[in-house]
Scaffold this active site. Structure first.
Site, short mmCIF file in Angstrom:
data_model
loop_
_atom_site.label_atom_id
_atom_site.label_comp_id
_atom_site.label_asym_id
_atom_site.label_seq_id
_atom_site.Cartn_x
_atom_site.Cartn_y
_atom_site.Cartn_z
N ASP A 109 17.59 8.36 -68.80
CA ASP A 109 16.83 7.37 -69.58
C ASP A 109 15.81 8.02 -70.52
O ASP A 109 14.61 7.67 -70.50
CB ASP A 109 16.09 6.41 -68.64
CG ASP A 109 17.00 5.79 -67.59
OD1 ASP A 109 18.17 5.51 -67.90
OD2 ASP A 109 16.53 5.56 -66.46
N GLU A 159 20.91 -3.59 -71.50
CA GLU A 159 19.65 -2.95 -71.10
C GLU A 159 19.35 -1.80 -72.06
O GLU A 159 20.10 -1.53 -72.98
CB GLU A 159 19.74 -2.42 -69.66
CG GLU A 159 20.78 -1.33 -69.46
CD GLU A 159 20.94 -0.88 -68.01
OE1 GLU A 159 20.28 -1.44 -67.11
OE2 GLU A 159 21.75 0.03 -67.78
O1 FUB Z 1 17.54 4.52 -64.44
C1 FUB Z 1 17.62 3.23 -63.88
C2 FUB Z 1 18.27 2.29 -64.83
O2 FUB Z 1 19.57 2.78 -65.17
C3 FUB Z 1 17.59 2.15 -66.17
O3 FUB Z 1 16.45 1.35 -66.12
C4 FUB Z 1 18.71 1.60 -66.96
O4 FUB Z 1 18.50 1.59 -68.34
C5 FUB Z 1 19.86 2.48 -66.53
O5 FUB Z 1 19.91 3.68 -67.25
#
Ligand code: FUB
Length: 325
Positions: free
Chosen positions: A16, A223
């Site tokens: 991330d 996301e």
């Molecule tokens: O790293 C945890 C979660 O996985 C993140 O918040 C999302 O964007 C995905 O990459």
């Protein structure tokens, strides 16, 4: 460009990446994946992160530096678990680290921590940002000084549970032909510690000016929002989650509506894909992660980067993952 397209660091698992240029260097704000053996499920229970390490790169030939622990959940009174994808912004001579985590009721909220230095250590505020929810904060400090926080993630990120503006533990499924949920955006206060308005849902339109539908999993928001400006336009890029693309949409306004433009990155090794885009010394770079360092374990990821290019019309030239490995 020795270190491009290989893991930035191998001493820890990272994911991330939110990359920024501060004081002429690249600083990368990643999640710090841990080797937990939690259940791998749609709630993201396997992502049990507890702290943040900030990475920095002096120049393209230098090794990336892990600056050590910058913030740990043991020092944050409101957090119960899961310190997920962070971002950082600079304003008023200080650095503000924004991060999602579950509160003591198991609800994802966004917190903020402050430092005098880009690599930390950061000191968290006593409570989460009032009115915040879900995951994956990304902050734009616009050219006029106004800052915006973008956030939201489906499934484990709980965005579906906030459709009414209040937390609903078991919401009805969104029909495939209904408009998809969008990320949220809110203005930040001048002191960067609060949001000054109820978060607004961003609309992402297709080529006919219609909202992208929930069933359009190749294009709908899932996301990992990121906002950058190129030639005066706002570029909202994000992950499509279940179909594993990084895609983008553009607008003349920081709050949209945005119009879908296309893909940036094809699926990588591992379930999640998450990125940031930053300009450094006149070139643009895509920071991203995959699970290659762990041989494909979803929650043991590594951050990489490579150059990103635009065509003459400002379209981002798509990248095949095979180009990167
Ligand atoms: O790293 C945890 C979660 O996985 C993140 O918040 C999302 O964007 C995905 O990459």
């Amino acid at each position: 460009m020795a270190q491009q397209q290989k893991p930035l660091v191998t001493n820890i698992f990272t994911a991330d990446p939110s990359a920024h240029v501060f004081n002429g260097k690249i600083y990368v704000y990643p999640s710090h994946d841990l080797a937990h053996e939690g259940e791998d499920n749609d709630e993201g229970d396997e992502y049990q992160m507890e702290d943040y390490h900030i990475l920095s790169i002096d120049n393209l030939d230098a090794e990336c530096v892990d600056n050590g622990e910058a913030l740990h959940m043991r020092d944050i009174s409101w957090v119960s678990k899961q310190m997920w994808a962070p971002d950082c912004a600079f304003k008023n001579g200080k650095y503000y680290l924004y991060f999602p985590a579950r509160d003591k009721d198991g609800i994802f909220r966004l917190g903020v921590a402050v430092s005098d230095k880009p690599e930390g250590p950061f000191k968290a505020e006593d409570n989460y940002i009032e009115g915040s929810f879900s995951i994956d904060p990304a902050v734009l400090v616009d050219d006029d000084g106004q800052s915006y926080i973008y956030f939201g993630g489906l499934w484990g990120g709980q965005l579906e549970k906030w459709q009414t503006g209040k937390f609903v533990a078991d919401p009805a499924e969104i029909p495939a032909d209904a408009a998809a949920l969008g990320p949220r955006v809110a203005k930040l206060s001048d002191d960067m510690l609060h949001i000054t308005e109820t978060p607004m849902q961003i609309t992402i339109l297709d080529e006919n000016g219609e909202p992208i539908k929930a069933g359009d999993e190749d294009r709908r928001y899932f996301e990992g929002p990121w906002m950058h400006k190129y030639n005066g336009k706002y570029y909202l890029s994000y992950s499509t989650g279940t179909t594993h693309y990084i895609v983008y949409a553009t607008s003349d306004s920081p709050k949209g509506p945005f119009t879908y433009q296309g893909r940036i990155l094809e699926p990588v090794i591992g379930w999640t894909t998450h990125h940031s885009i930053v300009e450094w010394n006149g070139k643009w770079y895509l920071f991203y992660h995959d699970s290659s360092l762990s041989g494909g374990i979803n929650h043991r990821r590594c951050v990489k980067f490579r150059e990103l290019k635009y065509d003459a019309d400002g379209k981002i030239i798509p990248m095949q993952y095979d180009d990167l490995v």
